[in-house]
Design a protein around this motif. Sequence first.
Motif, PDB file in Angstrom:
ATOM      1  N   VAL A 179       0.856  -1.182   0.000  1.00  0.00           N
ATOM      2  CA  VAL A 179       0.000   0.000   0.000  1.00  0.00           C
ATOM      3  C   VAL A 179       0.890   1.228   0.000  1.00  0.00           C
ATOM      4  O   VAL A 179       1.873   1.298   0.731  1.00  0.00           O
ATOM      5  N   GLN A 180       0.530   2.180  -0.835  1.00  0.00           N
ATOM      6  CA  GLN A 180       1.254   3.446  -0.861  1.00  0.00           C
ATOM      7  C   GLN A 180       0.286   4.546  -0.451  1.00  0.00           C
ATOM      8  O   GLN A 180      -0.866   4.561  -0.873  1.00  0.00           O
ATOM      9  N   TYR A 181       0.774   5.464   0.363  1.00  0.00           N
ATOM     10  CA  TYR A 181      -0.049   6.572   0.826  1.00  0.00           C
ATOM     11  C   TYR A 181       0.333   7.842   0.085  1.00  0.00           C
ATOM     12  O   TYR A 181       1.510   8.109  -0.141  1.00  0.00           O
ATOM     13  N   VAL A 182      -0.660   8.622  -0.249  1.00  0.00           N
ATOM     14  CA  VAL A 182      -0.440   9.929  -0.853  1.00  0.00           C
ATOM     15  C   VAL A 182      -0.629  10.937   0.269  1.00  0.00           C
ATOM     16  O   VAL A 182      -1.613  10.887   1.005  1.00  0.00           O
ATOM     17  N   THR A 183       0.325  11.826   0.411  1.00  0.00           N
ATOM     18  CA  THR A 183       0.242  12.822   1.479  1.00  0.00           C
ATOM     19  C   THR A 183       0.259  14.232   0.903  1.00  0.00           C
ATOM     20  O   THR A 183       0.754  14.459  -0.194  1.00  0.00           O
TER      21      THR A 183
END
Length: 66
Positions: free
Chosen positions: A3-7
């Motif tokens: 999972v990759q998070y966008v911040t």
Amino acid sequence: MQVQYVTDEKGKKSAVQLSLKQWKELQKGIKKLELFEELKQAFKDMEQHQKGNLKTPTTKQLLAQL
């Protein structure tokens, strides 16, 4: 599961990125859960019908729901 998070610029998470394969697996799981919940409700309704607490629909009413 990767999972990759966008911040945002403050580092606050605003979105999640999944692979397409992971997304499809997640959707399948949600559909199974929805089906399970529908079955649970159907059994509750059946029990209420048997107890006389819920009026049993006529065949015509059931067919109208389709």
